[in-house]
Design a protein around this motif. Sequence first.
Motif, PDB file in Angstrom:
ATOM      1  N   UNK A  52      -8.870  -0.659   7.309  1.00 31.87           N
ATOM      2  CA  UNK A  52      -8.292   0.083   5.637  1.00 31.87           C
ATOM      3  C   UNK A  52      -8.038  -1.177   5.846  1.00 31.87           C
ATOM      4  N   UNK A  53      -7.273  -2.306   6.259  1.00 29.23           N
ATOM      5  CA  UNK A  53      -6.618  -3.527   5.649  1.00 29.23           C
ATOM      6  C   UNK A  53      -7.991  -4.398   4.853  1.00 29.23           C
ATOM      7  N   UNK A  54      -8.585  -4.562   5.464  1.00 30.67           N
ATOM      8  CA  UNK A  54      -9.988  -5.167   5.514  1.00 30.67           C
ATOM      9  C   UNK A  54     -10.935  -4.563   4.764  1.00 30.67           C
ATOM     10  N   UNK A  55     -11.179  -3.583   4.780  1.00 32.14           N
ATOM     11  CA  UNK A  55     -12.171  -2.589   4.200  1.00 32.14           C
ATOM     12  C   UNK A  55     -11.912  -1.613   2.658  1.00 32.14           C
ATOM     13  N   UNK A  56     -10.562  -2.054   2.492  1.00 31.54           N
ATOM     14  CA  UNK A  56     -10.119  -0.491   0.982  1.00 31.54           C
ATOM     15  C   UNK A  56     -10.790  -0.545   0.106  1.00 31.54           C
ATOM     16  N   UNK A  57     -10.895  -1.513  -0.367  1.00 35.37           N
ATOM     17  CA  UNK A  57     -12.600  -1.042  -1.457  1.00 35.37           C
ATOM     18  C   UNK A  57     -13.280  -0.029  -0.570  1.00 35.37           C
ATOM     19  N   UNK A  58     -14.137  -0.185   0.440  1.00 36.06           N
ATOM     20  CA  UNK A  58     -14.947   0.382   0.353  1.00 36.06           C
ATOM     21  C   UNK A  58     -14.973   1.486   0.655  1.00 36.06           C
ATOM     22  N   UNK A  59     -13.934   1.865   1.861  1.00 34.65           N
ATOM     23  CA  UNK A  59     -12.915   2.791   2.305  1.00 34.65           C
ATOM     24  C   UNK A  59     -12.681   3.939   1.122  1.00 34.65           C
ATOM     25  N   UNK A  60     -12.033   3.114   0.359  1.00 32.46           N
ATOM     26  CA  UNK A  60     -11.469   3.942  -1.024  1.00 32.46           C
ATOM     27  C   UNK A  60     -11.947   4.792  -1.445  1.00 32.46           C
ATOM     28  N   UNK A  61     -14.021   4.120  -2.008  1.00 36.99           N
ATOM     29  CA  UNK A  61     -14.640   3.912  -2.231  1.00 36.99           C
ATOM     30  C   UNK A  61     -15.377   6.210  -2.224  1.00 36.99           C
ATOM     31  N   UNK A  62     -15.077   6.350  -0.599  1.00 32.75           N
ATOM     32  CA  UNK A  62     -15.114   7.641  -0.300  1.00 32.75           C
ATOM     33  C   UNK A  62     -13.966   8.577   0.105  1.00 32.75           C
TER      34      UNK A  62
END
Length: 195
Positions: A52-62
């Motif tokens: 989550x810390x490494x890919x916050x934006x991508x995960x948050x988009x879902x």
Amino acid sequence: MTAQTRPPRLDATTLRSWLSEPDAPRVIDVRTPAEFETAHIPGSYNVPLHLLQEHTGEIAGHLDQDVVLVCRSGQRAAQAERQLAATGLANVHVLDGGILAWQQQAAPIKAGRARWDIERQVRLVAGSLVVLFVLGGLVIPGLQYAAAAIGAGLAIAALTNTCAMGMLLAKLPYNRGASCNLDSVVAQLRTGATP
């Protein structure tokens, strides 16, 4: 209670009730895959904190519905909440007391093979290193200062509410599981399929 009036911190009873409603939140468990496989809330998604810390934006988009973050005790979930809040998500809640509080309420749990949680692993590794360095200091003068460095690292971890040793241990094969990569996490979030 509507989603807009739900507090940012939820107790296990409130979450259990909310999960039975039509507007049920998406439960995101930020523990390691090994911890998740040991025991988790049925229907929850495993999105390890380091991922989550490494890919916050991508995960948050879902995450387009209310989200409840879960970890062992609530500390890692609070870190995840800060990460997601920085992206502008306002529909994020934390299970106060984590999976421990959930289990104390005898709430439904999906259990698997028992493994040690990260916090217990950190205690074992840090304690063992301190003993090793102190005893080694009897043979090699000055080695006991490495034990002091471990102690300082633990103090810093407590003050900053982050743990470098825990993050390193989370990446070991013992703590990894099938859902530990970004593609599988995003696919699960996109399709709504839980492991």
